[in-house]
Each structure stands twice: as structure tokens, then as C-alpha cells.
Design a protein around this motif. Structure first.
Motif, PDB file in Angstrom:
ATOM      1  N   CYS A  35      15.051-114.232 -26.687  1.00  0.00           N
ATOM      2  CA  CYS A  35      14.269-113.752 -25.534  1.00  0.00           C
ATOM      3  C   CYS A  35      15.074-112.808 -24.649  1.00  0.00           C
ATOM      4  CB  CYS A  35      13.758-114.939 -24.719  1.00  0.00           C
ATOM      5  SG  CYS A  35      12.885-116.194 -25.664  1.00  0.00           S
ATOM      6  N   ALA A  36      15.832-111.917 -25.280  1.00  0.00           N
ATOM      7  CA  ALA A  36      16.713-111.030 -24.528  1.00  0.00           C
ATOM      8  C   ALA A  36      15.964-110.040 -23.654  1.00  0.00           C
ATOM      9  CB  ALA A  36      17.629-110.272 -25.494  1.00  0.00           C
ATOM     10  N   CYS A  68      24.266-125.206 -31.656  1.00  0.00           N
ATOM     11  CA  CYS A  68      23.874-125.649 -30.314  1.00  0.00           C
ATOM     12  C   CYS A  68      23.040-124.570 -29.638  1.00  0.00           C
ATOM     13  CB  CYS A  68      25.110-125.914 -29.444  1.00  0.00           C
ATOM     14  SG  CYS A  68      26.212-127.215 -30.050  1.00  0.00           S
ATOM     15  N   MET A  69      22.157-125.012 -28.758  1.00  0.00           N
ATOM     16  CA  MET A  69      21.476-124.080 -27.870  1.00  0.00           C
ATOM     17  C   MET A  69      22.362-123.904 -26.640  1.00  0.00           C
ATOM     18  SD  MET A  69      18.938-122.095 -27.200  1.00  0.00           S
ATOM     19  CE  MET A  69      17.564-122.580 -28.249  1.00  0.00           C
ATOM     20  N   ILE A  70      22.684-122.662 -26.319  1.00  0.00           N
ATOM     21  CA  ILE A  70      23.549-122.371 -25.184  1.00  0.00           C
ATOM     22  C   ILE A  70      22.733-121.619 -24.137  1.00  0.00           C
ATOM     23  CG2 ILE A  70      25.665-121.219 -24.432  1.00  0.00           C
ATOM     24  CD1 ILE A  70      26.632-121.455 -27.375  1.00  0.00           C
ATOM     25  N   ARG A  83      10.754-122.013 -22.791  1.00  0.00           N
ATOM     26  CA  ARG A  83      10.670-121.679 -24.222  1.00  0.00           C
ATOM     27  C   ARG A  83      11.895-122.218 -24.961  1.00  0.00           C
ATOM     28  NH1 ARG A  83       8.987-121.929 -28.984  1.00  0.00           N
ATOM     29  NH2 ARG A  83       9.900-120.425 -30.422  1.00  0.00           N
ATOM     30  N   VAL A  84      13.054-122.041 -24.382  1.00  0.00           N
ATOM     31  CA  VAL A  84      14.294-122.542 -24.989  1.00  0.00           C
ATOM     32  C   VAL A  84      14.240-124.061 -25.108  1.00  0.00           C
ATOM     33  CG1 VAL A  84      16.740-122.899 -24.461  1.00  0.00           C
ATOM     34  CG2 VAL A  84      15.768-120.594 -24.389  1.00  0.00           C
ATOM     35  N   ASN A  85      13.715-124.732 -24.092  1.00  0.00           N
ATOM     36  CA  ASN A  85      13.605-126.189 -24.147  1.00  0.00           C
ATOM     37  C   ASN A  85      12.696-126.642 -25.283  1.00  0.00           C
ATOM     38  OD1 ASN A  85      15.283-126.354 -21.960  1.00  0.00           O
ATOM     39  ND2 ASN A  85      13.699-126.856 -20.477  1.00  0.00           N
ATOM     40  N   ASP A  86      11.633-125.867 -25.548  1.00  0.00           N
ATOM     41  CA  ASP A  86      10.770-126.185 -26.687  1.00  0.00           C
ATOM     42  C   ASP A  86      11.556-126.100 -27.996  1.00  0.00           C
ATOM     43  OD1 ASP A  86       8.567-126.566 -25.058  1.00  0.00           O
ATOM     44  OD2 ASP A  86       7.771-124.538 -25.367  1.00  0.00           O
ATOM     45  N   ILE A  87      12.371-125.066 -28.126  1.00  0.00           N
ATOM     46  CA  ILE A  87      13.171-124.892 -29.343  1.00  0.00           C
ATOM     47  C   ILE A  87      14.163-126.041 -29.497  1.00  0.00           C
ATOM     48  CG2 ILE A  87      14.894-123.412 -30.457  1.00  0.00           C
ATOM     49  CD1 ILE A  87      13.468-121.019 -29.127  1.00  0.00           C
ATOM     50  N   PRO A 126      21.562-129.726 -29.992  1.00  0.00           N
ATOM     51  CA  PRO A 126      22.316-130.051 -28.778  1.00  0.00           C
ATOM     52  C   PRO A 126      22.313-128.853 -27.833  1.00  0.00           C
ATOM     53  CG  PRO A 126      23.518-130.730 -30.747  1.00  0.00           C
ATOM     54  CD  PRO A 126      22.350-129.912 -31.213  1.00  0.00           C
ATOM     55  N   VAL A 127      22.229-129.121 -26.527  1.00  0.00           N
ATOM     56  CA  VAL A 127      22.142-128.026 -25.566  1.00  0.00           C
ATOM     57  C   VAL A 127      23.356-128.047 -24.646  1.00  0.00           C
ATOM     58  CG1 VAL A 127      20.667-129.415 -24.023  1.00  0.00           C
ATOM     59  CG2 VAL A 127      20.713-126.943 -23.780  1.00  0.00           C
ATOM     60  N   ILE A 128      23.956-126.866 -24.468  1.00  0.00           N
ATOM     61  CA  ILE A 128      25.110-126.695 -23.585  1.00  0.00           C
ATOM     62  C   ILE A 128      24.707-125.740 -22.472  1.00  0.00           C
ATOM     63  CG2 ILE A 128      27.527-126.044 -23.403  1.00  0.00           C
ATOM     64  CD1 ILE A 128      27.789-126.475 -26.418  1.00  0.00           C
ATOM     65  N   SER A 129      24.719-126.231 -21.243  1.00  0.00           N
ATOM     66  CA  SER A 129      24.370-125.405 -20.084  1.00  0.00           C
ATOM     67  C   SER A 129      25.658-124.926 -19.423  1.00  0.00           C
ATOM     68  CB  SER A 129      23.546-126.215 -19.076  1.00  0.00           C
ATOM     69  OG  SER A 129      22.363-126.711 -19.673  1.00  0.00           O
ATOM     70  N   LEU A 130      25.816-123.609 -19.321  1.00  0.00           N
ATOM     71  CA  LEU A 130      26.975-123.022 -18.639  1.00  0.00           C
ATOM     72  C   LEU A 130      26.508-122.684 -17.220  1.00  0.00           C
ATOM     73  CD1 LEU A 130      28.331-120.692 -21.482  1.00  0.00           C
ATOM     74  CD2 LEU A 130      28.610-123.161 -21.161  1.00  0.00           C
TER      75      LEU A 130
END
Length: 532
Positions: A74-75, A101-103, A125-129, A136-140
Motif C-alpha cells: 500500500c505504498a 513478519c509484518m512490519i 488493511r495490514v491488520n487483515d493481512i 507476527p507483527v513488529i511495530s516500529l
């Protein structure tokens, strides 16, 4: 397996014209992507670096495994809107310690990393993926929370971000927060609701209300550190699980957390030995004609993306305007449905329905390659049952439970977009080539329909018909539909997950297939009632 042959002549004028048109579109896409990469601009970037901080993209580059790809998603979010292209955040799939991982990394150089309506839509949308593929999701984290001038559009639906994070944790999907700066107001709940939290000495600031808000609400005087600094959260509140000395140390700790997750993919592993396609992916530049009314053979695309260019076609002599068959892509089995001549007839619909059922029986993911103007209309086709046959196909797509991936190469119009698993049918991923167009119908057809209806209405009232005004109206509507059907417009509204270079198609689809295999691959046990 049957090895595909190719009839592409890279020296032919038609090919050269198509390649030039595609290259021009790619240049336009790259210019818009460059705006997202530039963040808030040179001044904001310089101020950010003066504080000794890395950019969101630099943090991601250090986090992912060396020389591994990062699939940005989704750039172009928000393209064409009043907001900065990219939705003020960088999101994508990267490999960390061998784990996909989803970053998610807010860009602090764009309005302090605050969330505007497009940030929210992109994050959801990212949360759906994340949920569908068990990534695993990494939030910076470095965000000022909601963009206050747009709070009316962000506040109420924004609560779903935190709900999604806790539901991911409840589903056994690891959630990790690396806090690089301010994480205030709603942003404070990201570390608060993550499984693992890393904070950085004298950098991380996590509080529901900063000193100015606390002063206004309670009259209490406080400073950042005592109110929400990393030292306080590590020693007093217990919100911080790990205490890093700088950004690089936080990233090191984050990688160590992933390494200790003991994470295992639940889908079947790919074939160990993978054959490259026999044909050059560079040739994909000239496959799609500039005029989408001109058909092209999707087998030429398939031959350049699947392993060994091997493709076992299903029902090749029946319903020939839809190509269906079996292949492998980066070692993963896949069933492919590809439009050959645009229009879907009853035969194509029935063929697709059976093929989708077979894919579910064998637990095989499906890849939809779009170039369709929709289902055929007209008295003959209505009498032959195009409605019930098209509905069969859409029924099968709707109730299929194997992962779906869609790629829009050319046209994707009307109910054909639905039957080929468009965004509304929840494919795991949707990508588009710059050549793609998507709308309820083509601009000329839509304008023509409105013109016919207007002419009939004037005749019914006994009034004259203004031909000059009608011509102007048709031209205006055609231009509007043309602009609103373009790939960048659709991607800006998050109707796909990214506009990609055709030459990268095999890599992008391979990463998407690998990601979907993090979750179990299970076909549907049953479908809705098919009208026969």
C-alpha cells in the motif's frame, strides 16, 4: 507438466510500443513512490537526523535479515488526496531471523507520524493481512497518535487498530513493539497491547497524555521522563520488557525476540528444488498492449512467472477465453485462472466453478490474472443462462477457503472483477500492473449508457434532445471514468496492495504465496446452492 512455448517477438513494433507504454507508466508510478520515500521533505528529514534518529525505512533495513527482500504494501495509499502519499507510514512483509513478519513503521517526518484517515485505512488493511496469514507483527513505534484536525474521521474507526492487535495476540500471533520515540495518546496503546515491548533510554516516551494535556486536565506539572520515559517504564510501571541504549540496540533486541519465538509455519513447505522460468521476465514489459481492447495471451505471462514455465492446462478446449490450469511458483503449488479474451461467457463461468472446487478439494491456493471486461450481455446470452452461470462462478469464489491472490494486468470491469476475486471478495493479496484499469465498465460504455437513458427520458417527456450538451457530457464522463480507473487511483484508495513492476511479478507473487503458507491451507467443505 506441460512446458509452455512463447510466441513473443521482442523486435516486433507492437511489442516495442507496448514496452514503451509500460515503461512510461512505470516512470509515473516511481515518481509517486519517490514522494513516499522522501517523507516530510528535506527540512523535516534533516531535523530528524539532527536528533540522531534513523528514518522509518532505515529502521526496517536494519531489522530485516541481510540481503532479504522487503515487500512494501500500500505504498501509494492516499494518492490523489490532500494527504501525503503513502499514508504517513511504511508497512510490508520482511524476513526477520528467518521468520516472515509484518512490519509497521510510522514515518515521524510526516506530521510527527500521526494517523490521518489514509493511515488508518492502510493500518486496518495490514491488520487483515496479519490475521488471515498469521504473520507476527513488529511495530516500529514513533507516532503522535491521531492527526487532530482529522479526528472526526479517525477516532471512532481507529479503535479497531487496538482491537485487532489484541485479537492477534489472542489468536497466538506474536505482537512486538519497538518504541523509538513518542507514543502518545492512542499511540500509547500499541506498546500497551503488544506481547513484547522494547524501549530506548532517553528516547522512548509513552503516555496517554503528555505534560501539556496533564497540565490542562489535572493542573499537575510533570516532565516527559518521569511521566512516560523508558527508564520509568522499565523500573516503575513495568510497561517496558526490554531496555535498549539506542536505536540499533533496540533493533538487535527485536531480532532476538523473534529468534526466541520458536515460530513455525502451519502450511505445507515448498518444493526444495525450484526451476526458474524458461523465458526472460524482462519481456513482461511488452505483453500488455497500450490499448486494452486488444487481447493478449495470458500464457505468455504464466510462462514467465511459474517454475520451469510448466503449466498443466485444465479444459483447454472449453471456455477458451478463460485459461485455467496447475503450476508451481517458487515451489508452491498454485491453480491459475487467467482471462484470455476479456469477456466471460457461460462456458468460462462453469469451467471456473469446477476448477475452483477442485482447488479446494486439493488445498491448492488460487492465482487470478485479470484482464476482463465482464460477463457477456445480450439476448442470446441471457437466454443461455449467463446470470446463473456467472453467479455460480461468484458463488465458488465467495465460498472458496484456499488462499486467493489477484493480479490486475489489464482491464478488470464490472461483475468480471468480482468473479475474478476482486478486493470485495477478500483475496489474501491484490496487486496491479501500471497498465491495469478497473471500474464498473469502460468510460465510453458508461457515458454511452447515460446518454441513451437521457435521450429516452427526453423522448418520453416529448422534449428535444441537446446533441451538443450530450457530446460534452459524454466527453466529461469518459475523462472522469478514465482517471478514476487508473492503477494509481485505485491503489491510492487501497483497492489493491500495491502497483508493481511487471518484471517483479514472480518475486512478489512468490513472497505472497510464502506468506499465506504461514497459516494452514484448507479448502472449503461445501459451497452455496448452484443454480444449474
Amino acid at each position: 507438466m506441460t512446458v509452455l512455448r512463447s510466441a513473443v517477438d521482442t523486435a516486433a513494433p507492437e511489442y516495442l510500443a507496448a514496452a514503451e507504454a509500460m515503461s512510461t507508466k512505470l516512470t509515473e508510478v516511481e515518481a509517486e513512490f519517490a514522494k513516499a520515500v522522501a517523507g516530510g521533505g528535506p527540512d523535516k528529514l534533516a531535523r530528524h537526523r539532527k536528533r540522531g534518529k534513523l528514518t522509518a525505512r532505515e529502521r526496517i533495513e536494519l531489522l530485516v535479515d541481510e540481503d532479504s527482500p522487503f515487500l512494501e504494501l500500500c505504498a501509494l495509499a492516499g494518492w490523489g488526496s490532500e494527504f501525503h502519499v503513502g499514508g504517513s507510514t511504511v508497512c510490508g512483509i520482511g524476513v526477520v531471523e528467518g521468520v516472515e513478519c509484518m512490519i509497521v513503521a510510522p514515518d515521524p517526518t510526516v506530521r510527527g507520524g500521526t494517523s490521518n484517515p489514509w493511515t488508518l485505512r492502510k493500518t486496518l488493511r495490514v491488520n487483515d493481512i496479519v490475521r488471515e496469514n498469521r504473520l507476527p507483527v513488529i511495530s516500529l513505534v514513533e507516532s503522535g497518535g491521531a492527526d487532530l484536525p482529522t479526528q472526526k474521521e479517525v477516532f471512532v474507526p481507529g479503535g479497531r487498530m487496538f482491537r485487532d492487535l489484541t485479537r492477534a495476540s489472542a489468536a497466538g500471533i506474536p505482537t512486538i513493539a519497538l518504541v523509538f520515540g513518542n507514543s502518545t495518546a492512542g499511540g500509547a496503546y500499541i506498546p500497551g497491547m503488544s506481547d513484547h515491548v522494547v524501549m530506548i533510554k532517553e528516547r522512548s516516551k509513552v503516555f496517554l497524555g503528555g505534560p501539556p494535556l496533564v497540565k490542562m486536565a489535572t493542573g499537575e506539572e510533570s516532565d516527559d521522563e518521569s511521566l512516560g520515559g523508558a527508564d520509568m517504564h522499565a523500573r516503575v510501571s513495568g510497561l517496558a520488557d526490554y531496555y535498549a541504549v539506542d536505536e540499533q540496540d533496540a533493533i538487535r533486541i527485536g531480532r532476538a525476540i523473534v529468534r526466541r519465538l520458536n515460530w513455525r509455519k502451519q502450511g505445507p513447505a515448498p518444493r526444495a528444488a525450484v526451476l526458474e522460468p524458461l523465458f526472460d521476465p524482462e519481456e513482461l514489459l511488452g505483453i500488455v498492449p497500450p490499448d486494452l481492447k486488444i487481447p493478449f495471451d495470458p500464457r505468455e505471462v504464466i510462462a514467465r512467472i511459474v517454475d520451469g514455465s510448466e503449466f498443466d492446462e485444465f479444459k483447454p478446449l472449453y471456455g477458451s477465453s478463460l485459461v485455467t490450469g496447475w503450476a508451481e511458483l517458487h515451489g508452491y503449488p498454485v491453480g491459475i485462472l487467467a482471462n484470455a479474451r476479456g469477456v466471460l461467457f457461460s462456458e468460462e463461468s462453469q469451467k471456473a466453478t469446477q476448477f475452483i472446487q477442485l482447488a479446494n478439494r486439493s488445498n491448492t491456493p488460487l492465482l487470478f490474472l485479470h484482464n476482463t471486461t465482464g460477463y457477456m450481455v445480450g439476448k442470446e446470452y441471457e437466454q443461455k443462462g449467463i446470470i446463473k452461470h456467472g453467479s455460480m462462478m461468484i458463488n465458488a469464489v465467495s465460498n472458496s477457503t484456499v488462499p486467493h491472490i489477484s493480479l490486475l494486468m489489464g482491464a478488470s470491469y464490472g461483475a468480471g472483477h468480482y468473479g475474478m476475486c476482486g478486493r470485495a471478495y477478500d483475496p489474501r493479496f491484490v496487486f496491479a500492473w501500471p497498465s491495469a484499469k478497473s471500474a464498473v465498465m469502460g468510460g465510453a460504455q458508461l457515458a454511452g449508457v447515460i446518454s441513451i437513458v437521457g435521450r429516452a427520458a427526453a423522448e418520453a417527456r416529448g422534449q428535444g434532445f441537446d446533441e451538443e450538451a450530450d457530446a460534452g457530457m459524454r466527453a466529461m464522463i469518459e475523462a472522469q471514468i478514465e482517471a478514476e480507473s487508473l492503477a494509481m487511483f485505485m491503489s491510492g484508495r487501497l483497492y489493491d496492495d500495491g502497483v508493481i513492476d511487471p518484471r517483479d511479478t514472480r518475486t512478489v507473487l512468490g513472497m505472497a504465496l510464502s506468506a499465506v503458507h504461514t497459516a494452514p491451507i484448507e479448502g472449503a467443505a461445501g459451497f452455496g446452492v448452484f443454480r444449474m
